[in-house]
Structure formats: C-alpha cells, structure tokens
Write a protein that holds these residues in place. Structure first.
Motif, PDB file in Angstrom:
ATOM      1  N   VAL A  58       0.864  -1.180   0.000  1.00  0.00           N
ATOM      2  CA  VAL A  58       0.000   0.000   0.000  1.00  0.00           C
ATOM      3  C   VAL A  58       0.901   1.231   0.000  1.00  0.00           C
ATOM      4  N   ILE A  59       0.907   1.963  -1.098  1.00  0.00           N
ATOM      5  CA  ILE A  59       1.719   3.169  -1.215  1.00  0.00           C
ATOM      6  C   ILE A  59       0.958   4.321  -0.551  1.00  0.00           C
ATOM      7  N   PRO A  60       1.583   5.043   0.371  1.00  0.00           N
ATOM      8  CA  PRO A  60       0.868   6.084   1.115  1.00  0.00           C
ATOM      9  C   PRO A  60       0.449   7.267   0.256  1.00  0.00           C
ATOM     10  N   ASN A  61      -0.590   7.935   0.688  1.00  0.00           N
ATOM     11  CA  ASN A  61      -1.078   9.123   0.019  1.00  0.00           C
ATOM     12  C   ASN A  61       0.003  10.208   0.014  1.00  0.00           C
ATOM     13  N   GLY A  62       0.108  10.925  -1.070  1.00  0.00           N
ATOM     14  CA  GLY A  62       1.118  11.971  -1.195  1.00  0.00           C
ATOM     15  C   GLY A  62       2.247  11.606  -2.132  1.00  0.00           C
ATOM     16  N   VAL A  63       2.446  10.313  -2.388  1.00  0.00           N
ATOM     17  CA  VAL A  63       3.479   9.877  -3.332  1.00  0.00           C
ATOM     18  C   VAL A  63       3.043  10.260  -4.746  1.00  0.00           C
ATOM     19  N   VAL A  64       3.943  10.913  -5.471  1.00  0.00           N
ATOM     20  CA  VAL A  64       3.648  11.406  -6.815  1.00  0.00           C
ATOM     21  C   VAL A  64       4.297  10.540  -7.889  1.00  0.00           C
ATOM     22  N   TYR A  65       5.488  10.052  -7.606  1.00  0.00           N
ATOM     23  CA  TYR A  65       6.284   9.346  -8.607  1.00  0.00           C
ATOM     24  C   TYR A  65       6.754   8.000  -8.078  1.00  0.00           C
ATOM     25  N   ILE A  66       6.497   6.954  -8.858  1.00  0.00           N
ATOM     26  CA  ILE A  66       7.047   5.621  -8.567  1.00  0.00           C
ATOM     27  C   ILE A  66       8.350   5.532  -9.345  1.00  0.00           C
ATOM     28  N   GLY A  67       9.463   5.544  -8.646  1.00  0.00           N
ATOM     29  CA  GLY A  67      10.768   5.654  -9.287  1.00  0.00           C
ATOM     30  C   GLY A  67      11.147   4.481 -10.169  1.00  0.00           C
ATOM     31  N   ALA A  68      12.118   4.716 -11.050  1.00  0.00           N
ATOM     32  CA  ALA A  68      12.626   3.666 -11.929  1.00  0.00           C
ATOM     33  C   ALA A  68      13.151   2.492 -11.098  1.00  0.00           C
ATOM     34  N   ASP A  69      12.751   1.278 -11.474  1.00  0.00           N
ATOM     35  CA  ASP A  69      13.191   0.042 -10.804  1.00  0.00           C
ATOM     36  C   ASP A  69      12.797  -0.024  -9.327  1.00  0.00           C
ATOM     37  N   ALA A  70      11.838   0.789  -8.917  1.00  0.00           N
ATOM     38  CA  ALA A  70      11.500   0.902  -7.492  1.00  0.00           C
ATOM     39  C   ALA A  70      11.074  -0.425  -6.881  1.00  0.00           C
ATOM     40  N   ALA A  71      10.358  -1.242  -7.635  1.00  0.00           N
ATOM     41  CA  ALA A  71       9.906  -2.527  -7.104  1.00  0.00           C
ATOM     42  C   ALA A  71      10.255  -3.658  -8.073  1.00  0.00           C
ATOM     43  N   LYS A  72      11.329  -3.500  -8.789  1.00  0.00           N
ATOM     44  CA  LYS A  72      11.739  -4.491  -9.774  1.00  0.00           C
ATOM     45  C   LYS A  72      12.139  -5.804  -9.106  1.00  0.00           C
ATOM     46  N   ASN A  73      11.622  -6.911  -9.668  1.00  0.00           N
ATOM     47  CA  ASN A  73      11.965  -8.262  -9.204  1.00  0.00           C
ATOM     48  C   ASN A  73      11.605  -8.529  -7.750  1.00  0.00           C
ATOM     49  N   CYS A  74      10.573  -7.855  -7.275  1.00  0.00           N
ATOM     50  CA  CYS A  74      10.047  -8.159  -5.934  1.00  0.00           C
ATOM     51  C   CYS A  74       9.008  -9.272  -6.094  1.00  0.00           C
ATOM     52  N   ILE A  75       9.477 -10.488  -6.214  1.00  0.00           N
ATOM     53  CA  ILE A  75       8.618 -11.592  -6.635  1.00  0.00           C
ATOM     54  C   ILE A  75       7.623 -12.043  -5.567  1.00  0.00           C
ATOM     55  N   ARG A  76       7.755 -11.532  -4.349  1.00  0.00           N
ATOM     56  CA  ARG A  76       6.838 -11.938  -3.278  1.00  0.00           C
ATOM     57  C   ARG A  76       5.687 -10.950  -3.090  1.00  0.00           C
ATOM     58  N   THR A  87       1.241  10.396 -10.268  1.00  0.00           N
ATOM     59  CA  THR A  87       1.067  10.884 -11.635  1.00  0.00           C
ATOM     60  C   THR A  87       1.962  10.163 -12.645  1.00  0.00           C
ATOM     61  N   LYS A  88       3.038   9.512 -12.160  1.00  0.00           N
ATOM     62  CA  LYS A  88       3.962   8.866 -13.087  1.00  0.00           C
ATOM     63  C   LYS A  88       4.524   7.589 -12.497  1.00  0.00           C
ATOM     64  N   ILE A  89       4.601   6.553 -13.349  1.00  0.00           N
ATOM     65  CA  ILE A  89       5.230   5.284 -12.980  1.00  0.00           C
ATOM     66  C   ILE A  89       6.483   5.141 -13.832  1.00  0.00           C
ATOM     67  N   GLY A  90       7.623   5.033 -13.186  1.00  0.00           N
ATOM     68  CA  GLY A  90       8.908   5.083 -13.864  1.00  0.00           C
ATOM     69  C   GLY A  90       9.317   3.811 -14.580  1.00  0.00           C
ATOM     70  N   TYR A  91      10.450   3.912 -15.251  1.00  0.00           N
ATOM     71  CA  TYR A  91      11.029   2.826 -16.038  1.00  0.00           C
ATOM     72  C   TYR A  91      11.159   1.554 -15.203  1.00  0.00           C
ATOM     73  N   SER A  92      10.574   0.465 -15.690  1.00  0.00           N
ATOM     74  CA  SER A  92      10.725  -0.861 -15.086  1.00  0.00           C
ATOM     75  C   SER A  92      10.349  -0.892 -13.603  1.00  0.00           C
ATOM     76  N   ALA A  93       9.458  -0.005 -13.192  1.00  0.00           N
ATOM     77  CA  ALA A  93       9.154   0.165 -11.763  1.00  0.00           C
ATOM     78  C   ALA A  93       8.643  -1.114 -11.109  1.00  0.00           C
ATOM     79  N   PHE A  94       7.762  -1.848 -11.789  1.00  0.00           N
ATOM     80  CA  PHE A  94       7.189  -3.070 -11.224  1.00  0.00           C
ATOM     81  C   PHE A  94       7.496  -4.291 -12.089  1.00  0.00           C
ATOM     82  N   SER A  95       8.548  -4.256 -12.847  1.00  0.00           N
ATOM     83  CA  SER A  95       8.850  -5.370 -13.755  1.00  0.00           C
ATOM     84  C   SER A  95       9.368  -6.589 -12.994  1.00  0.00           C
ATOM     85  N   GLY A  96       9.123  -7.751 -13.567  1.00  0.00           N
ATOM     86  CA  GLY A  96       9.656  -8.988 -13.008  1.00  0.00           C
ATOM     87  C   GLY A  96       9.033  -9.423 -11.705  1.00  0.00           C
ATOM     88  N   ASN A  97       7.814  -8.952 -11.420  1.00  0.00           N
ATOM     89  CA  ASN A  97       7.139  -9.332 -10.181  1.00  0.00           C
ATOM     90  C   ASN A  97       6.106 -10.423 -10.419  1.00  0.00           C
TER      91      ASN A  97
END
Length: 297
Positions: A58-76, A87-97
């Motif tokens: 659960v991402i808290p209220n107020g977050v504007v940008y999900i950074g590049a690779d922020a949650a990459k390969n978080c397979i759990r 407003t923006k989801i960055g490069y490969s932010a949630f890839s490989g999950n």
C-alpha cells in the motif's frame, strides 16, 4: 541500513533478493523509510521496495512518482495499491514481479517503458483515461494478461506494449492514429481488434504471430482502411475480416460515453429516465443486458 550522510539511489540493493526491509537514519536529508520501504525525504517519490518484501503493498497518500526500478523483481509482492496522488510510474518500476492485481488511479498521466513487464500472474489491467503516455513494453511478456482496457486519454503509445500477452480482444481509442511496432506481437489468442477512430499507420510486426486474429472493426469506410500504411510481418492482420463503419463501442453502463462507469453515469441515466433532454450513449443504456431500458438498469 542507510546512514545519515548517504545518498541512496535504490539500485544498491538490487541483488539482495531476501532483504525484507531497509531502514534509513532519521537524519538522512535525502531519504526516509516507512515500514521498511524507502521514499524520498519529502515522501513524494517511492525509491525502493526491498527484494524480499512480501504480501500486499500500500503506497501512502502523497506519493507522486514511482521511481525507476523501485519494485523491480520483488517476486513476493502479490498486489499493489496506489494513491490518487501518483502521476507517473517510472522505467521498469514493477517489472519482473508476481503481481496478481493492481488498480491504476485516475491521477496517472505517464507510464514509462517496461513498467509492468514480465508480471506473469497479472490477468487484467485497465489504463485510466488520465494516462496520456504509455511506454515501450509496458506490459511486455505478461503472459497471463487476458483482459486489457486502454483509456480514452492516450496520446502517445510505444511498441511492444502487450507483446506475448493472452488478451482476446482490444479496443483502440479514437485519438490513437498509429499502432507502433510489435504492439501485439505473439498475442496468439487475440481474436478481434476494434479501431474506434481513424488509423494512419500500423508498424512492423504489430500483429505478428496473432494466429487467432479473425475480425477487425474499423470506424471508417473501406477507402480509409486501404489508405492505412501497414508495415511488414503483419500477415495475420491482412488475412482477417475487416468490418467497416463499426468502430464505435460503448461499455454497458457508460451512459455519458466518457469511457468510465461511475456515479456520473447513474445521474445521467436517472435524468434520461425521468424525461430530461440529455445526451446519452444509447448502446450503453441497457446496463443489466436484459434487452430493455428501465428502472432495473
């Protein structure tokens, strides 16, 4: 642990697959930690979810940008809840999950390249109408993705967005004029495509290996379709049946025709039923699908 004087980019722990939490010194001027997740000091950017983090996020209220690779390969991680401040989801932010579900809020305007690629458990995605840019390979290799809805606000789409997915049908919004390369390549269960507006070009391999493709529904006439510049490796598209002047599509319940079903539609339906002179999408009035428009809808 991130010391007080250390600037943390997020990539330092990329290979720590079992790391469950990252703590930040309270005196660090660049970053902070909430429940083991690293954010920028102003809490407007999600910097890093550790590789061993598990369960729902659960991402808290107020977050504007999900950074590049922020949650990459978080397979759990099984699901992600984003606030309506993002407003923006960055490069490969949630890839490989292994994300099974995610709801994108109507505040998002940009989704960068490979943002959700290789999420093998993701089965459905709706791009909200607020999104204007959808990056290359955003949902590439999401092999179990069987339903995708593109928002009507899209202005720019890049290639390979749904490459290799399991979708069976798709609606291309009116304001999309070009289908980029490899957009639906290897979507072997794709049966129908509906173009809600005029198309000027279709890129190379956009529909390569779409072996189930049978029907194309095009909003304009045959002469307009013949003028479309179609790139190579699109044999499946060329062999499909094209139905002309059939691009318009409405979602049941989308009474005002804005591409979303919400309280505004309930109000418009009530006005229509009580005799107000209001504009409605008539094909969407039969909400419950019983062939009648009445109080049950």
């Amino acid at each position: 642990y991130i010391p007080a004087k250390t600037m943390f980019s997020g990539s330092e722990f990329d290979e720590c697959k079992r790391l469950k939490a990252i703590e930040v010194d309270p005196e660090n001027p660049y970053s902070c930690s909430i429940d083991g997740v690293v954010y920028s000091k102003d809490k407007e950017t999600l910097v890093k979810i550790p590789g061993g983090y598990s369960g729902d996020v659960v991402i808290p209220n107020g977050v504007v940008y999900i950074g590049a690779d922020a949650a990459k390969n978080c397979i759990r991680i099984s699901s992600v809840e984003l606030p309506d401040t993002v407003t923006k989801i960055g490069y490969s932010a949630f890839s490989g999950n292994q994300i099974k579900s995610i709801t994108l809020p109507n505040s998002i305007t940009q989704i960068d390249d490979f943002a959700f690629c290789s999420n093998f458990q993701l089965t459905e995605i709706t791009i909200p109408n607020s999104v204007q840019e959808l990056g290359y390979g955003a949902f590439d290799q999401c092999y179990n993705l069987n339903k995708a809805t593109l928002g009507t606000g899209l202005k720019t789409i890049e290639g390979a967005i749904f490459r290799g997915s399991n979708i069976t049908d798709i609606v291309i919004p009116r304001n999309i004029k070009s289908i980029p390369e490899s957009m639906f390549s290897s979507c072997q269960r794709l049966k129908s495509v509906r173009f809600a507006g005029e198309i000027e070009s279709i890129g190379d391999s956009a529909f390569q290996s779409c072996f189930s493709l049978q029907d194309i529904y095009y909003a304009l006439d045959e002469s307009s379709w013949k003028a479309v510049e179609i790139g190579g490796n699109n044999e499946m598209l060329m062999e499909a049946d094209v139905h002309f002047n059939e691009g318009n599509v409405y979602i049941a319940g989308d009474i005002n025709g804005d591409g979303a079903v919400n309280n505004k539609d309930a109000t418009r339906l009530f006005q229509y039923m009580t005799g107000w002179r209001v504009e409605v999408a008539e094909a969407a009035l039969d909400v419950n699908g019983d062939g009648k428009v009445n109080n049950k809808d």
